[in-house]
Design an enzyme around this catalytic site. Structure first.
Site, PDB file in Angstrom:
ATOM      1  N   HIS A 103      28.875  25.802  44.963  1.00 35.83           N
ATOM      2  CA  HIS A 103      27.989  25.989  43.809  1.00 35.83           C
ATOM      3  C   HIS A 103      28.265  24.867  42.813  1.00 35.83           C
ATOM      4  O   HIS A 103      27.347  24.209  42.349  1.00 35.83           O
ATOM      5  CB  HIS A 103      28.222  27.369  43.191  1.00 35.83           C
ATOM      6  CG  HIS A 103      27.296  27.671  42.056  1.00 35.83           C
ATOM      7  ND1 HIS A 103      25.936  27.702  42.207  1.00 35.83           N
ATOM      8  CD2 HIS A 103      27.538  27.947  40.735  1.00 35.83           C
ATOM      9  CE1 HIS A 103      25.375  27.988  41.028  1.00 35.83           C
ATOM     10  NE2 HIS A 103      26.318  28.136  40.125  1.00 35.83           N
ATOM     11  N   LYS A 108      24.900  19.169  43.411  1.00 37.49           N
ATOM     12  CA  LYS A 108      24.527  19.054  41.992  1.00 37.49           C
ATOM     13  C   LYS A 108      25.071  17.792  41.330  1.00 37.49           C
ATOM     14  O   LYS A 108      24.609  17.411  40.256  1.00 37.49           O
ATOM     15  CB  LYS A 108      25.011  20.285  41.221  1.00 37.49           C
ATOM     16  CG  LYS A 108      24.316  21.580  41.656  1.00 37.49           C
ATOM     17  CD  LYS A 108      24.748  22.765  40.819  1.00 37.49           C
ATOM     18  CE  LYS A 108      24.140  24.064  41.313  1.00 37.49           C
ATOM     19  NZ  LYS A 108      24.848  24.635  42.497  1.00 37.49           N
ATOM     20  N   HIS A 159      21.524  20.658  38.076  1.00 36.23           N
ATOM     21  CA  HIS A 159      21.511  22.068  38.442  1.00 36.23           C
ATOM     22  C   HIS A 159      20.081  22.602  38.371  1.00 36.23           C
ATOM     23  O   HIS A 159      19.517  22.742  37.289  1.00 36.23           O
ATOM     24  CB  HIS A 159      22.427  22.841  37.489  1.00 36.23           C
ATOM     25  CG  HIS A 159      22.679  24.254  37.885  1.00 36.23           C
ATOM     26  ND1 HIS A 159      22.011  24.883  38.920  1.00 36.23           N
ATOM     27  CD2 HIS A 159      23.538  25.181  37.379  1.00 36.23           C
ATOM     28  CE1 HIS A 159      22.447  26.122  39.024  1.00 36.23           C
ATOM     29  NE2 HIS A 159      23.361  26.328  38.104  1.00 36.23           N
TER      30      HIS A 159
END
Lengths: 81, 408
Positions: B301, B333, B338
């Site tokens: 993430h 990212k 993002h």
């Protein structure tokens, strides 16, 4: 006069719903013939109010089935105003 | 008694991102380490403490009339879905066996803001009759469902920055449960506007490296100072394996499993123990019938926030143990910023292409790994990987944890 209104409506329909101005004739229905959905019809009405300086109450909109209905309505509303 | 669940394969990919208008350009951008982060030049940015974002590389290629009744997030979802559908071979599908799961974290916020201005400046009669369908968070799912005639259900799971992954997880459940054979799934987000940026900035969530935009998104780096807001959409065509085989479809990869959990810790801050995230990873492994030792790659993430990246590293160690040292980790990212509700979908695409091409794009801007983060992150050079399984994590404000598992 009614030709000016027809041309004005055609310009609005092109802007709002991508309708070819050549398809906009008095006998055409907005929903079935010109494929203007109920939401876009509201935009057409609001744009027409502004362009022709008339009021078209929401309750009257459902009586405007064809382009000719709208031209006549706007013509009458314009005279009344 | 246990039965083997229906296998779900990925037969189509589509994306419109800060790196490019399609999957090929986006993947080339990731492999070459390009940054999609730029200084925003519109007047409204001046009042804000953050002057950088990752806008689309190219505007959505839609006609004027088609675009005017769709929020930007819906336009992007439609463009990505069309690419994915064409990539899947534009299959003939029974519409009653076709579903759409397309998520957005925020919904049509740009429409909401623009129309609020119309209300204040011109009055209620001038508010667009398309306002509600354009701002509702299920709008993009509806747009895609209508475009392809999906009649088995149209869904939009909303879980902030985990939304795109949750949409894919839901699609997996739908196919496994036999409620559809094909699902168009993914996420979209268009929130580069003054109010959302001001809000995220007030949360102290955004990087303030205004003078060097391309270095601002630096996941796992010692000097990371927040995420960079991006926009875009990514869509996958997911299909029951037997359905794909019956039509001779080309298969990009297998969506082997998904795990969902929640932190119940704080609305925005990640649980520093990583417990919730670790449970999502373990759940994904169980769902995929994989062992920790099967994992060769993780698309983290990794948003570049100080707390989030650290908590994710702790969670991965908890879930994978010593095997984590054998796993090549990357952060998409670092290049795309993002994409909030689209992030998980884009990273699913990247994970599938990494497994397929046996190459993991290097993470940008990782100059000095945080001393507290023990991960083997691909840096500088792209990393060659073997065959195995990949995980893609997504976490969202609200305490959402989602992990997807892919095999080739």
């Amino acid at each position: 006069m009614s030709q000016d209104i027809l041309a004005g409506l055609a310009a609005i329909l092109e802007e709002v719903a991508g309708v070819d101005p050549a398809d906009v004739t008095a006998e055409k229905t907005f929903i079935d013939d010109l494929d203007v959905d109920s939401l876009s019809m509201v935009e057409v009405v609001v744009a027409a109010e502004e362009k022709f300086s008339v009021k078209i109450p929401d309750d009257d909109v459902k009586s405007l089935k064809t382009v000719g209905d709208a031209v006549s309505y706007i013509q009458r509303a314009g005279v009344a105003a | 008694m246990t039965t083997t669940p229906r296998q779900v394969v990925v037969t189509g990919l589509g994306a419109i991102t800060p790196l490019g208008g399609d999957v090929a350009t986006t993947w080339e951008g990731l492999l070459s380490g390009r940054s999609g982060v730029r200084r925003i030049t519109e007047d409204w940015i001046e009042q804000l403490p953050v002057h950088i974002a990752a806008p689309l590389a190219v505007e959505p290629p839609l006609g004027r009339v088609e675009a005017r009744t769709l929020d930007r997030s819906q336009q992007m979802a439609l463009v990505a879905a069309r690419e994915a559908w064409a990539d899947a071979g534009s299959p003939e599908v029974d519409q009653e066996r076709l579903a759409a799961c397309v998520a957005s974290g925020i919904g049509g916020v740009i429409t909401l803001l623009t129309q609020h201005d119309v209300l204040r400046e011109k009055g209620p009669r001038r508010v667009s009759p398309h306002l509600v369908p354009m701002l509702m968070p299920n709008g993009p799912a509806s747009t895609v469902g209508l475009a392809f005639g999906a009649k088995a259900g149209v869904h939009a799971p909303v879980s902030a920055c985990a939304s795109g992954s949750e949409a894919i997880a839901l699609a997996l459940d739908i196919i496994r449960a036999g409620r559809a054979d094909v699902v168009i799934a993914g996420g979209t987000e268009a929130a580069i506007a003054a109010l959302p940026i001001a809000g995220f900035a007030q949360m102290q969530a955004l990087s303030r490296r205004n003078d060097t935009p391309e270095t601002a998104s630096r996941p796992f780096d010692k000097a990371r100072d927040g995420f960079v807001l991006g926009e875009g959409a990514a869509i996958l065509v997911l299909e029951a394996a037997e359905h794909a085989a019956a039509r001779g479809a080309r298969v990009h990869g297998v969506l082997a499993g998904a795990g969902i959990s929640s932190d119940a810790y704080h609305v925005a801050a990640p649980d520093p123990s990583g417990a919730g995230a670790a449970r999502a990873v373990r759940a994904a492994l169980r769902s995929a019938s994989l062992e920790a030792t099967d994992i060769i790659h993780i698309n983290a993430h990794a948003t570049s926030t100080p707390a989030g990246d650290l908590a994710e590293a702790v969670a991965l160690r908890d879930a994978l143990g010593d095997h984590l040292d054998e796993v090549v980790v990357t952060s998409t990212k670092s290049m795309t910023g993002h994409l909030l509700g689209a992030a998980g979908a884009l990273e699913a695409v990247a994970s599938i292409l990494a497994l397929r091409g046996r190459v993991v794009p290097a993470t940008r801007n990782l100059d000095a790994l945080d001393d507290e983060i023990a991960l083997d992150v691909a840096v500088v050079d792209n990393r060659t990987i073997g065959t195995g399984a990949a995980l893609s994590n997504s976490f969202g404000f609200g305490g959402h944890d989602v992990c997807l598992a892919f095999t080739s």
